[in-house]
Design a protein around this motif. Structure first.
Motif, PDB file in Angstrom:
ATOM      1  N   SER A 234       0.847  -1.066  -0.041  1.00  0.00           N
ATOM      2  CA  SER A 234       0.036   0.077   0.226  1.00  0.00           C
ATOM      3  C   SER A 234       1.015   1.191  -0.151  1.00  0.00           C
ATOM      4  O   SER A 234       2.161   1.130   0.421  1.00  0.00           O
ATOM      5  CB  SER A 234      -0.888  -0.012   1.133  1.00  0.00           C
ATOM      6  OG  SER A 234      -0.048   0.281   2.438  1.00  0.00           O
ATOM      7  N   GLY A 236       0.051   5.846   0.116  1.00  0.00           N
ATOM      8  CA  GLY A 236      -0.803   7.056   0.003  1.00  0.00           C
ATOM      9  C   GLY A 236      -0.390   8.089   0.764  1.00  0.00           C
ATOM     10  O   GLY A 236       0.814   8.292   0.829  1.00  0.00           O
ATOM     11  N   SER A 242       0.679   7.328  -4.484  1.00  0.00           N
ATOM     12  CA  SER A 242      -0.030   6.212  -4.414  1.00  0.00           C
ATOM     13  C   SER A 242      -0.369   6.108  -6.004  1.00  0.00           C
ATOM     14  O   SER A 242      -0.649   4.902  -6.484  1.00  0.00           O
ATOM     15  CB  SER A 242      -1.767   6.537  -3.885  1.00  0.00           C
ATOM     16  OG  SER A 242      -2.126   7.738  -4.418  1.00  0.00           O
ATOM     17  N   HIS A 246      -1.108   2.374  -9.386  1.00  0.00           N
ATOM     18  CA  HIS A 246      -2.134   1.831 -10.220  1.00  0.00           C
ATOM     19  C   HIS A 246      -1.608   1.289 -11.665  1.00  0.00           C
ATOM     20  O   HIS A 246      -2.281   0.984 -12.520  1.00  0.00           O
ATOM     21  CB  HIS A 246      -3.060   3.235 -10.522  1.00  0.00           C
ATOM     22  CG  HIS A 246      -3.789   3.633  -9.377  1.00  0.00           C
ATOM     23  ND1 HIS A 246      -4.957   3.084  -9.081  1.00  0.00           N
ATOM     24  CD2 HIS A 246      -3.631   4.854  -8.534  1.00  0.00           C
ATOM     25  CE1 HIS A 246      -5.444   3.832  -7.966  1.00  0.00           C
ATOM     26  NE2 HIS A 246      -4.679   4.731  -7.446  1.00  0.00           N
ATOM     27  N   ALA A 273      -4.956  -1.844  -7.683  1.00  0.00           N
ATOM     28  CA  ALA A 273      -5.049  -0.916  -6.703  1.00  0.00           C
ATOM     29  C   ALA A 273      -6.358  -0.210  -6.375  1.00  0.00           C
ATOM     30  O   ALA A 273      -6.919  -0.086  -7.443  1.00  0.00           O
ATOM     31  CB  ALA A 273      -3.993   0.151  -7.053  1.00  0.00           C
ATOM     32  N   THR A 274      -6.854  -0.139  -5.283  1.00  0.00           N
ATOM     33  CA  THR A 274      -8.214   0.364  -4.750  1.00  0.00           C
ATOM     34  C   THR A 274      -7.884   1.039  -3.484  1.00  0.00           C
ATOM     35  O   THR A 274      -7.132   0.864  -2.824  1.00  0.00           O
ATOM     36  CB  THR A 274      -9.361  -0.820  -4.612  1.00  0.00           C
ATOM     37  OG1 THR A 274      -8.946  -1.482  -3.612  1.00  0.00           O
ATOM     38  CG2 THR A 274      -9.757  -1.321  -6.068  1.00  0.00           C
ATOM     39  N   ARG A 275      -8.810   2.045  -3.306  1.00  0.00           N
ATOM     40  CA  ARG A 275      -8.669   2.673  -1.892  1.00  0.00           C
ATOM     41  C   ARG A 275      -8.655   1.766  -0.782  1.00  0.00           C
ATOM     42  O   ARG A 275      -9.352   0.624  -0.584  1.00  0.00           O
ATOM     43  CB  ARG A 275      -9.975   3.637  -1.485  1.00  0.00           C
ATOM     44  CG  ARG A 275      -9.654   4.916  -2.439  1.00  0.00           C
ATOM     45  CD  ARG A 275     -11.093   5.912  -1.957  1.00  0.00           C
ATOM     46  NE  ARG A 275     -11.158   6.012  -0.552  1.00  0.00           N
ATOM     47  CZ  ARG A 275     -10.901   7.286  -0.022  1.00  0.00           C
ATOM     48  NH1 ARG A 275     -11.122   8.364  -0.652  1.00  0.00           N
ATOM     49  NH2 ARG A 275     -11.209   7.339   1.445  1.00  0.00           N
ATOM     50  N   ALA A 279     -10.452  -2.046  -0.218  1.00  0.00           N
ATOM     51  CA  ALA A 279      -9.790  -3.111  -0.736  1.00  0.00           C
ATOM     52  C   ALA A 279     -10.366  -4.531  -0.166  1.00  0.00           C
ATOM     53  O   ALA A 279     -10.721  -4.351   0.977  1.00  0.00           O
ATOM     54  CB  ALA A 279      -8.476  -2.797  -0.611  1.00  0.00           C
ATOM     55  N   ASP A 310      -9.881  11.294  -2.473  1.00  0.00           N
ATOM     56  CA  ASP A 310      -9.344  10.248  -3.134  1.00  0.00           C
ATOM     57  C   ASP A 310      -7.864  10.583  -3.428  1.00  0.00           C
ATOM     58  O   ASP A 310      -6.938   9.640  -3.733  1.00  0.00           O
ATOM     59  CB  ASP A 310      -9.865  10.112  -4.513  1.00  0.00           C
ATOM     60  CG  ASP A 310     -11.185   9.523  -4.378  1.00  0.00           C
ATOM     61  OD1 ASP A 310     -11.617   8.851  -3.356  1.00  0.00           O
ATOM     62  OD2 ASP A 310     -12.153   9.678  -5.494  1.00  0.00           O
ATOM     63  N   GLU A 314      -5.011   6.077   1.179  1.00  0.00           N
ATOM     64  CA  GLU A 314      -4.182   5.272   1.345  1.00  0.00           C
ATOM     65  C   GLU A 314      -4.786   4.098   0.146  1.00  0.00           C
ATOM     66  O   GLU A 314      -6.051   3.996  -0.078  1.00  0.00           O
ATOM     67  CB  GLU A 314      -4.030   4.418   2.461  1.00  0.00           C
ATOM     68  CG  GLU A 314      -3.207   3.305   2.556  1.00  0.00           C
ATOM     69  CD  GLU A 314      -1.772   3.692   2.783  1.00  0.00           C
ATOM     70  OE1 GLU A 314      -0.634   3.030   2.564  1.00  0.00           O
ATOM     71  OE2 GLU A 314      -1.252   4.947   2.902  1.00  0.00           O
ATOM     72  N   TYR A 315      -3.799   3.800  -0.681  1.00  0.00           N
ATOM     73  CA  TYR A 315      -4.351   2.508  -1.674  1.00  0.00           C
ATOM     74  C   TYR A 315      -3.627   1.528  -1.475  1.00  0.00           C
ATOM     75  O   TYR A 315      -2.526   1.389  -1.107  1.00  0.00           O
ATOM     76  CB  TYR A 315      -4.282   3.151  -3.268  1.00  0.00           C
ATOM     77  CG  TYR A 315      -5.107   4.091  -3.481  1.00  0.00           C
ATOM     78  CD1 TYR A 315      -6.183   3.959  -4.420  1.00  0.00           C
ATOM     79  CD2 TYR A 315      -4.984   5.560  -3.088  1.00  0.00           C
ATOM     80  CE1 TYR A 315      -7.286   4.786  -4.726  1.00  0.00           C
ATOM     81  CE2 TYR A 315      -6.057   6.475  -3.482  1.00  0.00           C
ATOM     82  CZ  TYR A 315      -7.014   6.145  -4.270  1.00  0.00           C
ATOM     83  OH  TYR A 315      -7.849   7.150  -4.644  1.00  0.00           O
TER      84      TYR A 315
END
Length: 372
Positions: A234, A236, A242, A246, A273-275, A279, A310, A314-315
């Protein structure tokens, strides 16, 4: 022979050629180039002046271009042809050994702001994943004797990335002018070496299409113990941190590095990757909501009670670990690749491990050294 640059002032219908005069001092020319390296024709960021080498020599100017390639700029001064060419080649042999961390340290010691900030101000983009993929050597002169010209031309024929730039100082009616010409033109920009028949390729290796470098910085907001236990990486606290996550495709092989410690894991990306608060991770064969697990770090960047935007959030990227070790058993050998980006393509063959097991990894570990 270098292209002679003539400048004329138009007095009505009659041109009047300006006469060159002596440059007050080469120190002044060095100062001009430090303040505005675009005088060379390319956008450059000067990251060092009078850079001391391990051999107690001083490089006049060291600069970086938008691709992250380094440029050694050396003024001819009053040295002999053999001395000035030998000197710039000697400097080049050392500069090619500089790794990413060494370059950042040099730049931060010279600039009045962080290297990343200065780079983005000059080029409009963050620094590339890799620095020092190729090198250009430039002799800065107000004149050049036939012997020096012959040596430089010969070296270029064999792909040595060296060129000479000439500056002529002119005065006219109280105004001062600076004119520039190059010994050899190039298809790749003023200081490049694109026209050489044996073109210098630099030291940047081809990417194998699979391996990625990932930086897992803990810094109180995240914990490697969590990442190892639940299978995720992760980043962010801003899109600069971050955003590169992606870029990781499903199936990518990630080589995880903790700054100042070393490499701690190799794994396979399972999902994009997602928030972090949205996740999921794969635990015991089942996908579970990551934020619902017993975590030892907050994975938040804003004030308590306020949801992260956004951009600041953190992702997380779910990963299946092939091999992982605690931070205390991180693997590091001097010369391995390290980078400030959260994720980037890993090209350096010295770093690419292919370790099949934890025992093989830890068997090669050198606990007395720490990662960059």
């Amino acid at each position: 022979m270098p292209v002679e640059m003539g400048i004329w002032r138009m007095d009505g219908d009659r041109p009047h050629r300006l006469s060159p005069t002596t440059m007050p001092t080469e120190v002044m020319l060095e100062e001009f180039l430090e303040r505005d390296p675009s005088l060379l024709g390319d956008r450059l960021l000067v990251i060092g002046r009078q850079v001391r080498t391990p051999y107690q020599k001083l490089i006049d100017l060291l600069a970086v271009d938008a691709e992250g390639n380094l440029h050694v700029l050396e003024l001819k001064r009053d040295r002999t042809p053999r001395d000035v060419v030998a000197q710039v080649l000697d400097y080049g042999s050392w500069v090619t050994t500089l790794d990413h961390e060494s370059i950042i340290d040099l730049a931060n010691g010279h600039l009045d702001r962080p290297f990343e900030t200065a780079f983005e101000e000059v080029f409009g983009t963050p620094p590339p994943d890799e620095l020092n993929g190729a090198l250009t050597l430039v002799v800065v002169a107000t004149d050049l004797d036939p012997s020096s010209e012959r040596i430089v031309t010969y070296l270029r024929e064999f792909g040595v990335p060296v060129n000479v730039v000439f500056f002529t100082f002119l005065e006219d009616d109280g105004r001062r002018y600076l004119a520039r010409s190059w010994l050899a033109a190039s298809e790749e920009g003023a200081t490049g070496v694109g026209t050489s028949p044996r073109n210098y390729q630099g030291k940047r290796a081809e990417w194998n299409g699979t391996d990625w470098f990932v930086s897992f910085g803990e810094e109180g907001t995240r914990s490697w113990d969590d990442g190892r236990r639940f299978g995720f990486i992760s980043a962010g606290g801003g899109t600069w941190y971050s955003g590169s996550l992606h870029n990781l495709p499903v199936g990518a092989r990630v080589n995880v590095h903790i700054p100042k410690s070393g490499y701690v894991a190799i794994g396979e990306v399972l999902r994009p990757a997602t928030r972090f608060d949205q996740a999921s991770v794969l635990v015991d064969g089942k996908w579970v909501h990551l934020a619902d697990q017993e975590l030892s770090a907050p994975y938040r960047h804003g004030p308590p009670g306020v949801a992260d935007s956004d951009d600041d959030a953190e992702y997380a990227v779910p990963v299946r670990w092939w091999v992982s070790v605690p931070r205390s058993e991180a693997f590091w050998v001097k010369g391995m690749f390290a980078n400030q980006n959260s994720a980037c393509k890993l090209r350096q063959e010295f770093t690419l491990p292919g370790w099949p097991s934890i025992s093989d990894w830890t068997g090669r570990r050198k606990p007395t050294e720490s990662g960059g």
